[in-house]
Scaffold this motif. Structure first.
Motif: not given
Length: 418
Positions: A190, A234, A222, A227-231, A193
């Motif tokens: 996890s 973001s 965040e 916590n929606g960052a994917t890379s 990213r």
């Protein structure tokens, strides 16, 4: 749950004098940390604690290293280590009671009946938390020559006693003069990213500092955006990051490690440096360095400022600092107006727990102005004084006022007795 720790089925936490509370039985592992976090208490006193448990074979050596670091690293903004135990199959670390920053900021939002935004008081408090985080990381980098290696909203904590932000989860801490020995993403998928993008190749001290700086940037993102960052891309979108913080944030996540900002520059950002709560708490922490004129100006303006601050910060952080300012900072009776103003907002039980002990100590003061103000304002707090407190801790000091050389104190003493 703990029977496999030692042969014979002994519970290691009970051996240490701690037990896991029933509300921890459904606790799950944190995907960005090697630990399962449990609520516990010390059996002898009932004091609440946080228990970090690691029973994953692949993580045991990391956990043992973290336990060693927790025993040896000391700073006001590193979780306070209380106890720990290890074997080949499990490691437990017991610390002061705390929750992750992720949990804490979500609770702030829920208290506002809004799951997505912070109010003005929350923004003040988050700035204070970031200031504390910067201070401990400067200590870690510059004084200890270490890097943390896995800074995120699940490895930074807020303690229950004073709402201070503190480093925890020290399993990836290492010397800043070495290349990263254990990438978090190698053990915790996890975390992949959150890894900084590949930049110009840099080794050694600057490389490890730059990694931590990047992680503080992702933590800020965040806090304000979830916590929606994917890379890594973001983090280029500011989202809900406050405008006074945006410039400093942008320098934290520079793709070129050598161009990333320092924590000193982050502290100097308008969001933190021009923050009234940060200014107030820093002044009180440094009260012994202030001259009398600065103290007088500060305490004259403080009663009006506290209305802007979160009530839990006033109770858990500001009140103890006010008493320290009186006891060690030669602030005298100047602390009383703010002390009594904050006291009006407390329940009777909290008033007796937080304010009355301060009042009893102030009555023992030899400073005449302090005693005079206490006598003048007795009606504000008298309802919170139990007969035992009056008889054992206050009455003797009040009686000395009958023979005081100052007429005003003699008069005030007579008035409170009728």
């Amino acid at each position: 749950m703990w029977g496999s720790f030692f042969s014979g089925g002994k519970d290691p936490l009970k051996e240490l004098g701690y037990e896991v509370l029933s509300d921890s039985q459904q606790a799950s592992s944190n995907p960005r940390s090697i630990w399962t976090i449990l609520n516990g208490k010390k059996k002898a006193t009932g004091d609440l604690v946080t228990i970090f448990s690691c029973q994953t074979d692949a993580h045991i050596n990391l956990a043992k290293g973290a336990l060693k670091r927790m025993k040896t690293l000391r700073h006001p903004n590193i979780l306070t280590y209380l106890d720990g135990v290890e074997s080949d199959k499990a490691v437990y670390v017991v610390t002061e009671k705390a929750v992750t920053v992720e949990t804490y900021v979500n609770e702030l939002k829920s208290n506002n009946n809004n799951a997505t935004t912070f109010n003005a008081e929350d923004l003040l408090e988050i700035a204070w938390g970031l200031q504390q985080l910067c201070r401990v990381l400067i200590f870690l980098h510059d004084d200890c020559k270490l890097s943390h290696g896995n800074i995120n909203t699940s490895t930074i904590f807020v303690d229950a006693k004073s709402c201070d932000w503190k480093l925890g989860c020290l399993e990836f801490v290492q010397s800043i003069s070495e290349d990263q020995l254990n990438l978090p993403s190698r053990f915790l998928p996890s975390c992949q990213r959150y890894e900084p993008p590949a930049g110009p190749s840099k080794k050694g001290t600057n490389s490890q500092k730059a990694r931590d700086i990047w992680f503080v940037g992702t933590l800020i993102w965040e806090i304000f955006n979830g916590n929606g960052a994917t890379s890594a891309t973001s983090y280029r979108q500011l989202g809900s990051i406050p405008r006074p913080l945006s410039a400093a944030y942008g320098e934290l996540i520079n793709t070129n490690p050598s161009l990333r900002s320092s924590f000193d520059k982050l502290i100097q950002s308008p969001y933190i440096e021009n923050n009234s709560l940060v200014e107030c708490l820093l002044f009180l922490e440094q009260i012994q360095l202030k001259d009398p004129g600065e103290k007088q100006t500060f305490f004259n303006s403080l009663p009006d400022k506290v209305d802007q601050f979160p009530s839990h910060i006033n109770e858990r952080k500001l009140l103890p600092l006010l008493f320290n300012a009186y006891e060690f900072g030669s602030s005298g009776s100047a602390v009383l107006p703010t002390l009594f103003k904050l006291g009006k907002r407390l329940s009777d039980s909290d008033y007796k727990k937080r304010i009355v002990p301060i009042i009893t100590k102030l009555f023992a003061s030899t400073d005449r102005m302090t005693r005079f103000r206490l006598l003048q304002q007795l009606d504000i707090y008298v309802e919170h004084l139990t007969p035992a407190v009056v008889n054992d801790d206050i009455f003797t000091h009040i009686c000395t006022g009958f023979t005081d050389q100052e007429p005003a104190i003699r008069e005030a003493t007579v008035k409170v007795c009728f």
